[in-house]
Design a protein around this motif. Structure first.
Motif, PDB file in Angstrom:
ATOM      1  N   ALA A  57      16.077   5.988  -9.378  1.00 20.06           N
ATOM      2  CA  ALA A  57      16.491   4.587  -9.294  1.00 20.06           C
ATOM      3  C   ALA A  57      15.355   3.822  -8.640  1.00 20.06           C
ATOM      4  CB  ALA A  57      17.758   4.458  -8.452  1.00 20.06           C
ATOM      5  N   SER A  58      15.442   2.515  -8.675  1.00 22.52           N
ATOM      6  CA  SER A  58      14.423   1.735  -7.982  1.00 22.52           C
ATOM      7  C   SER A  58      15.090   0.579  -7.250  1.00 22.52           C
ATOM      8  CB  SER A  58      13.368   1.222  -8.962  1.00 22.52           C
ATOM      9  OG  SER A  58      13.945   0.296  -9.847  1.00 22.52           O
ATOM     10  N   VAL A  59      14.443   0.105  -6.210  1.00 20.10           N
ATOM     11  CA  VAL A  59      14.949  -1.041  -5.451  1.00 20.10           C
ATOM     12  C   VAL A  59      13.840  -2.091  -5.327  1.00 20.10           C
ATOM     13  CG1 VAL A  59      16.736   0.062  -4.057  1.00 20.10           C
ATOM     14  CG2 VAL A  59      14.369   0.225  -3.326  1.00 20.10           C
ATOM     15  N   GLY A  72       0.819  -1.219   0.000  1.00 24.72           N
ATOM     16  CA  GLY A  72       0.000   0.000   0.000  1.00 24.72           C
ATOM     17  C   GLY A  72       0.839   1.248   0.000  1.00 24.72           C
ATOM     18  N   ALA A  73       1.071   1.812   1.153  1.00 26.64           N
ATOM     19  CA  ALA A  73       1.679   3.142   1.198  1.00 26.64           C
ATOM     20  C   ALA A  73       3.151   3.139   1.570  1.00 26.64           C
ATOM     21  CB  ALA A  73       0.905   4.007   2.166  1.00 26.64           C
ATOM     22  N   GLY A  74       3.844   2.039   1.269  1.00 22.75           N
ATOM     23  CA  GLY A  74       5.270   2.047   1.570  1.00 22.75           C
ATOM     24  C   GLY A  74       5.507   2.149   3.064  1.00 22.75           C
ATOM     25  N   SER A  75       6.673   2.631   3.410  1.00 25.18           N
ATOM     26  CA  SER A  75       7.061   2.600   4.820  1.00 25.18           C
ATOM     27  C   SER A  75       6.771   3.919   5.516  1.00 25.18           C
ATOM     28  CB  SER A  75       8.549   2.293   4.909  1.00 25.18           C
ATOM     29  OG  SER A  75       9.262   3.352   4.307  1.00 25.18           O
ATOM     30  N   ARG A  76       5.855   4.720   4.932  1.00 24.83           N
ATOM     31  CA  ARG A  76       5.661   6.062   5.494  1.00 24.83           C
ATOM     32  C   ARG A  76       5.334   6.073   6.979  1.00 24.83           C
ATOM     33  NH1 ARG A  76       1.404   8.912   2.121  1.00 24.83           N
ATOM     34  NH2 ARG A  76       1.180   6.869   1.183  1.00 24.83           N
ATOM     35  N   ARG A  80       7.836  -6.517  -7.749  1.00 26.88           N
ATOM     36  CA  ARG A  80       7.694  -5.055  -7.670  1.00 26.88           C
ATOM     37  C   ARG A  80       8.993  -4.378  -7.315  1.00 26.88           C
ATOM     38  NH1 ARG A  80       3.242  -4.237  -3.477  1.00 26.88           N
ATOM     39  NH2 ARG A  80       4.425  -2.320  -3.180  1.00 26.88           N
ATOM     40  N   ARG A  81       9.164  -3.186  -7.846  1.00 31.20           N
ATOM     41  CA  ARG A  81      10.283  -2.339  -7.450  1.00 31.20           C
ATOM     42  C   ARG A  81       9.718  -0.999  -7.009  1.00 31.20           C
ATOM     43  NH1 ARG A  81      15.153  -4.315  -8.650  1.00 31.20           N
ATOM     44  NH2 ARG A  81      16.185  -2.287  -8.697  1.00 31.20           N
ATOM     45  N   SER A  82      10.440  -0.322  -6.086  1.00 32.16           N
ATOM     46  CA  SER A  82       9.982   0.979  -5.606  1.00 32.16           C
ATOM     47  C   SER A  82      10.994   2.038  -6.002  1.00 32.16           C
ATOM     48  CB  SER A  82       9.849   0.960  -4.087  1.00 32.16           C
ATOM     49  OG  SER A  82       9.720   2.288  -3.621  1.00 32.16           O
ATOM     50  N   THR A  83      10.508   3.199  -6.343  1.00 31.68           N
ATOM     51  CA  THR A  83      11.398   4.300  -6.687  1.00 31.68           C
ATOM     52  C   THR A  83      11.845   5.071  -5.441  1.00 31.68           C
ATOM     53  OG1 THR A  83       9.444   5.618  -7.160  1.00 31.68           O
ATOM     54  CG2 THR A  83      10.561   4.622  -9.037  1.00 31.68           C
ATOM     55  N   ARG A 134       9.857  15.398  -8.162  1.00 32.02           N
ATOM     56  CA  ARG A 134      11.015  14.550  -8.464  1.00 32.02           C
ATOM     57  C   ARG A 134      11.077  13.404  -7.459  1.00 32.02           C
ATOM     58  NH1 ARG A 134      13.495  15.641 -13.147  1.00 32.02           N
ATOM     59  NH2 ARG A 134      15.463  14.903 -12.286  1.00 32.02           N
ATOM     60  N   TYR A 135      11.892  12.416  -7.726  1.00 34.99           N
ATOM     61  CA  TYR A 135      12.123  11.360  -6.747  1.00 34.99           C
ATOM     62  C   TYR A 135      13.525  10.820  -6.968  1.00 34.99           C
ATOM     63  CZ  TYR A 135      11.319   8.125 -10.606  1.00 34.99           C
ATOM     64  OH  TYR A 135      11.414   7.469 -11.794  1.00 34.99           O
ATOM     65  N   GLY A 136      13.994  10.011  -6.065  1.00 37.28           N
ATOM     66  CA  GLY A 136      15.303   9.409  -6.269  1.00 37.28           C
ATOM     67  C   GLY A 136      15.936   8.954  -4.975  1.00 37.28           C
ATOM     68  N   MET A 137      17.022   8.179  -5.151  1.00 36.69           N
ATOM     69  CA  MET A 137      17.791   7.739  -3.985  1.00 36.69           C
ATOM     70  C   MET A 137      18.932   8.701  -3.760  1.00 36.69           C
ATOM     71  SD  MET A 137      18.093   3.647  -4.452  1.00 36.69           S
ATOM     72  CE  MET A 137      18.457   3.180  -2.771  1.00 36.69           C
ATOM     73  N   THR A 138      19.295   8.878  -2.512  1.00 37.68           N
ATOM     74  CA  THR A 138      20.432   9.728  -2.203  1.00 37.68           C
ATOM     75  C   THR A 138      21.688   9.070  -2.767  1.00 37.68           C
ATOM     76  OG1 THR A 138      19.358   9.991  -0.059  1.00 37.68           O
ATOM     77  CG2 THR A 138      21.534  11.012  -0.328  1.00 37.68           C
TER      78      THR A 138
END
Ligand SMILES: CCCCCCCC/C=C\CCCCCCCC(=O)SCCNC(=O)CCNC(=O)[C@H](O)C(C)(C)COP(=O)(O)OP(=O)(O)OC[C@H]1O[C@@H](n2cnc3c(N)ncnc32)[C@H](O)[C@@H]1OP(=O)(O)O
Length: 224
Positions: free
Chosen positions: A206-208, A79-83, A216-219, A148-152
């Motif tokens: 990127a996605s993991v 659902g909503a990821g780890s928020r 599934r992969r998450s951005t 925008r989104y992304g990994m550090t």
């Protein structure tokens, strides 16, 4: 205009948050109270034997009921990821400092927090790693607020003046520059008008892989 972030998230839509479990949120809130109280205790001023026994009793009750971490991870990313569980502001995470994020009309994100003794580094001051943790996370919010989104990938941080504990701090972050997959994001921490910290991060689209969801992969930060 300021919009509370985290519950909904325009302009990048994220799935709704899972329904909170009020007792889990309440347990975390109580743990935070304990954390601050215990961090604030002076040696020998309070007789702690009985308190320690009662805490051990609660832990003994809980531990055998805790599922495998893999199961919890899977649920976190449904659902909503780890928020709700993230280590900055997450209402289901006992170590999370109680930060609240707001999106502003000018494209920036602000956060307000007063950090207690548990977060001390230098005497009377916030630990630099705690500032960095909140800033890193907040830059993620600023990226989303800026579409925008992304990994550090990289970030640099300048500690300009001591960051006080026990005083309201204002965090601010905004997207500075974009180029293809790259987003450069800036952030500051102020105590009143005084600049304490400034930072700049590079984020890469990127996605993991999502734990427990092999297809599934998450951005990262999309709540996929
Ligand atoms: C949480 C869910 C919430 C959901 C709710 C949504 C709403 C809330 C929104 C938001 C809140 C959440 C916010 C979360 C915040 C947390 C952030 C983190 O903690 S992220 C974990 C730490 N970071 C990693 O673990 C990355 C590890 N690194 C990698 O995986 C790779 O290095 C990666 C993906 C970053 C890049 O790898 P490549 O293979 O895709 O890219 P290559 O080809 O190496 O580089 C591409 C370009 O970037 C430059 N580059 C790469 N790394 C660089 C670096 N370190 N420094 C400078 N340039 C770099 C390269 O030179 C290249 O540039 P040229 O295209 O040639 O111009």
């Amino acid at each position: 205009m300021r919009e509370r972030l985290g519950d909904t998230f325009d302009p990048i839509a994220v799935p709704d948050l899972p329904t909170p479990d009020p007792d889990l949120d309440r347990s975390v809130a109580e743990l935070r109270r304990l954390r601050e109280a215990i961090a604030g205790l002076a040696h020998s001023e309070v007789e702690l034997g009985d308190i320690a026994d009662r805490l051990a009793e609660a832990a003994d009750l809980l531990e055998p009921r805790v599922p495998e971490p893999a199961r919890r991870l899977e649920a976190m990313w449904t659902g909503a990821g780890s928020r709700r569980a993230n280590p900055v502001g997450g209402p289901e995470n006992p170590i999370a400092p109680p930060v609240r994020f707001f999106g502003c009309d000018d494209g920036s994100v602000t956060a307000e927090v007063t950090l207690g003794l548990a977060y001390q580094g230098p005497p009377g001051c916030v630990h630099g790693g705690i500032s960095a943790l909140i800033i890193d996370h907040m830059m993620g919010f600023a990226n989303h607020w800026g579409g925008r989104y992304g990994m550090t990938a990289h970030y640099e941080i300048d500690y300009r003046s001591p960051t006080p504990l026990l005083r309201p701090l204002t965090f601010r972050s905004w997207v500075d520059e974009v180029d293809g997959r790259k987003t450069w994001t800036k952030a500051t921490i102020h105590a009143g008008d005084r600049l304490c910290v400034e930072a700049r991060g590079l984020f890469l689209e990127a996605s993991v892989a999502v734990p427990g969801h092999p297809d599934r992969r998450s951005t990262v930060g999309d709540g996929a």
